[in-house]
Design a protein around this motif. Structure first.
Motif, PDB file in Angstrom:
ATOM      1  N   LEU A 298       2.491   4.846  -3.549  1.00 28.49           N
ATOM      2  CA  LEU A 298       1.614   3.678  -3.586  1.00 28.49           C
ATOM      3  C   LEU A 298       1.228   3.242  -2.178  1.00 28.49           C
ATOM      4  O   LEU A 298       0.058   2.939  -1.896  1.00 28.49           O
ATOM      5  N   LEU A 299       2.194   3.228  -1.280  1.00 28.89           N
ATOM      6  CA  LEU A 299       1.913   2.836   0.101  1.00 28.89           C
ATOM      7  C   LEU A 299       0.967   3.828   0.768  1.00 28.89           C
ATOM      8  O   LEU A 299       0.068   3.436   1.532  1.00 28.89           O
ATOM      9  N   ASP A 300       1.154   5.111   0.486  1.00 29.39           N
ATOM     10  CA  ASP A 300       0.242   6.130   1.035  1.00 29.39           C
ATOM     11  C   ASP A 300      -1.188   5.873   0.572  1.00 29.39           C
ATOM     12  O   ASP A 300      -2.146   5.966   1.360  1.00 29.39           O
ATOM     13  N   LYS A 301      -1.352   5.568  -0.718  1.00 28.89           N
ATOM     14  CA  LYS A 301      -2.696   5.344  -1.268  1.00 28.89           C
ATOM     15  C   LYS A 301      -3.303   4.064  -0.702  1.00 28.89           C
ATOM     16  O   LYS A 301      -4.515   3.994  -0.453  1.00 28.89           O
ATOM     17  N   ILE A 302      -2.488   3.033  -0.520  1.00 32.46           N
ATOM     18  CA  ILE A 302      -2.983   1.786   0.072  1.00 32.46           C
ATOM     19  C   ILE A 302      -3.503   2.054   1.485  1.00 32.46           C
ATOM     20  O   ILE A 302      -4.577   1.593   1.875  1.00 32.46           O
ATOM     21  N   ASN A 303      -2.731   2.805   2.259  1.00 30.80           N
ATOM     22  CA  ASN A 303      -3.136   3.109   3.637  1.00 30.80           C
ATOM     23  C   ASN A 303      -4.336   4.046   3.692  1.00 30.80           C
ATOM     24  O   ASN A 303      -5.096   4.030   4.669  1.00 30.80           O
ATOM     25  N   LEU A 304      -4.515   4.848   2.656  1.00 30.95           N
ATOM     26  CA  LEU A 304      -5.649   5.766   2.598  1.00 30.95           C
ATOM     27  C   LEU A 304      -6.942   5.034   2.252  1.00 30.95           C
ATOM     28  O   LEU A 304      -7.992   5.271   2.856  1.00 30.95           O
ATOM     29  N   VAL A 305      -6.868   4.128   1.276  1.00 33.25           N
ATOM     30  CA  VAL A 305      -8.061   3.495   0.722  1.00 33.25           C
ATOM     31  C   VAL A 305      -8.360   2.130   1.339  1.00 33.25           C
ATOM     32  O   VAL A 305      -9.515   1.730   1.444  1.00 33.25           O
ATOM     33  N   HIS A 306      -7.315   1.409   1.748  1.00 33.94           N
ATOM     34  CA  HIS A 306      -7.483   0.035   2.247  1.00 33.94           C
ATOM     35  C   HIS A 306      -8.174  -0.852   1.204  1.00 33.94           C
ATOM     36  O   HIS A 306      -9.253  -1.413   1.463  1.00 33.94           O
ATOM     37  N   PRO A 307      -7.588  -1.008   0.002  1.00 33.68           N
ATOM     38  CA  PRO A 307      -8.226  -1.856  -1.014  1.00 33.68           C
ATOM     39  C   PRO A 307      -8.216  -3.322  -0.585  1.00 33.68           C
ATOM     40  O   PRO A 307      -7.409  -3.728   0.253  1.00 33.68           O
ATOM     41  N   ASP A 308      -9.098  -4.103  -1.174  1.00 32.62           N
ATOM     42  CA  ASP A 308      -9.087  -5.542  -0.920  1.00 32.62           C
ATOM     43  C   ASP A 308      -7.877  -6.185  -1.587  1.00 32.62           C
ATOM     44  O   ASP A 308      -7.308  -7.142  -1.058  1.00 32.62           O
ATOM     45  N   ILE A 309      -7.512  -5.653  -2.748  1.00 28.94           N
ATOM     46  CA  ILE A 309      -6.369  -6.169  -3.508  1.00 28.94           C
ATOM     47  C   ILE A 309      -5.558  -5.005  -4.039  1.00 28.94           C
ATOM     48  O   ILE A 309      -6.109  -4.020  -4.544  1.00 28.94           O
ATOM     49  N   PHE A 310      -4.239  -5.108  -3.930  1.00 27.42           N
ATOM     50  CA  PHE A 310      -3.344  -4.151  -4.584  1.00 27.42           C
ATOM     51  C   PHE A 310      -2.467  -4.911  -5.564  1.00 27.42           C
ATOM     52  O   PHE A 310      -1.836  -5.908  -5.206  1.00 27.42           O
ATOM     53  N   ILE A 311      -2.437  -4.442  -6.818  1.00 30.09           N
ATOM     54  CA  ILE A 311      -1.620  -5.069  -7.853  1.00 30.09           C
ATOM     55  C   ILE A 311      -0.234  -4.439  -7.836  1.00 30.09           C
ATOM     56  O   ILE A 311      -0.073  -3.257  -8.131  1.00 30.09           O
ATOM     57  N   VAL A 312       0.756  -5.233  -7.455  1.00 30.87           N
ATOM     58  CA  VAL A 312       2.112  -4.704  -7.286  1.00 30.87           C
ATOM     59  C   VAL A 312       2.678  -4.299  -8.642  1.00 30.87           C
ATOM     60  O   VAL A 312       2.266  -4.815  -9.684  1.00 30.87           O
ATOM     61  N   PRO A 313       3.627  -3.352  -8.671  1.00 29.55           N
ATOM     62  CA  PRO A 313       4.188  -2.863  -9.936  1.00 29.55           C
ATOM     63  C   PRO A 313       4.740  -3.991 -10.808  1.00 29.55           C
ATOM     64  O   PRO A 313       5.463  -4.863 -10.336  1.00 29.55           O
ATOM     65  N   ASP A 314       4.354  -3.961 -12.080  1.00 30.75           N
ATOM     66  CA  ASP A 314       4.842  -4.922 -13.057  1.00 30.75           C
ATOM     67  C   ASP A 314       5.390  -4.174 -14.260  1.00 30.75           C
ATOM     68  O   ASP A 314       5.348  -2.943 -14.299  1.00 30.75           O
TER      69      ASP A 314
END
Length: 225
Positions: free
Chosen positions: A29-45
């Motif tokens: 998940l962190l890799d994808k966040i750093n790759l895409v730079h989304p405006d919002i990331f929904i943390v695991p629920d």
């Protein structure tokens, strides 16, 4: 696609894969966040599980938020088995520092609130009811970013026309899925929901259903404007 979307300055909400049944490691998940730079990331629920959802929300806020790329906001989802749990979860997320909160479309709590009827209508009415309850008792922070996660019946979103400025976004593939079944939204909305998820159609030719899909997308836009 998402890297191009980022370059084109499109608004991106990145979900964690729960609805699709995909389990990601935190590292992935962190890799994808750093790759895409989304405006919002929904943390695991976790479905209907307030405790696990809050544990995850706390962990991401404490352990990972400070290392996220600039501009990425963490969003957490209200989960719970009844209205009391949903309301407590919301308040706890606020206490943890979340200013971006999602309300899911299919909580078990909604069935308890509207028992005995059509499941899709119970889900639609249940989410409306919890939003109104949170707002009425002062728990809901109207200056926060609220997101409607998913859709049971599209006509739900007509409800939020006036006085719901705190709802900033919704994500759903419903207009596409209904159109893929060669069905157009009726005047009052829909009474059913397709069983397949969007991934089912990834390898299919939907050119013959494009007119129906476009009609539904435009109709949905009219609901949320």
């Amino acid at each position: 696609f998402f890297q191009k979307s980022r370059l084109n300055k499109r608004f991106i909400i990145m979900d964690n894969g729960l609805f699709e049944g995909v389990t990601h490691t935190t590292e992935d998940l962190l890799d994808k966040i750093n790759l895409v730079h989304p405006d919002i990331f929904i943390v695991p629920d976790a479905w209907n599980d307030s405790t696990t959802t809050l544990v995850n929300a706390k962990s991401w806020m404490i352990n990972y938020k400070q290392n996220l790329p600039e501009g990425v906001n963490l969003m957490a989802v209200c989960q719970g088995k009844d209205m009391g749990e949903l309301m407590t979860t919301y308040q706890t997320l606020v206490d943890l520092g979340y200013t971006h909160i999602a309300i899911n479309f299919s909580s078990e709590a909604y069935q308890h609130m509207f028992p005995g009827g059509d499941v899709l209508e119970s889900q639609m009415n249940g989410r409306r009811a919890i939003i109104d309850k949170l707002a009425a008792n002062g728990t809901l922070r109207k200056n926060f970013y609220h997101h409607l996660l998913g859709c049971s019946l599209p006509q739900e979103f007509k409800w939020y026309k006036t006085g719901y400025d705190f709802i900033k976004s919704v994500d759903t593939s419903n207009p596409i899925l209904v159109g893929a079944e060669k069905v157009c939204y009726g005047t009052g909305g829909m009474t059913f929901k397709p069983k397949e998820k969007l991934a089912h159609y990834f390898e299919k030719d939907l050119s013959g259903q494009l007119e129906d899909i476009t009609f539904n997308v435009n109709k949905f836009k009219s609901y949320v404007k």
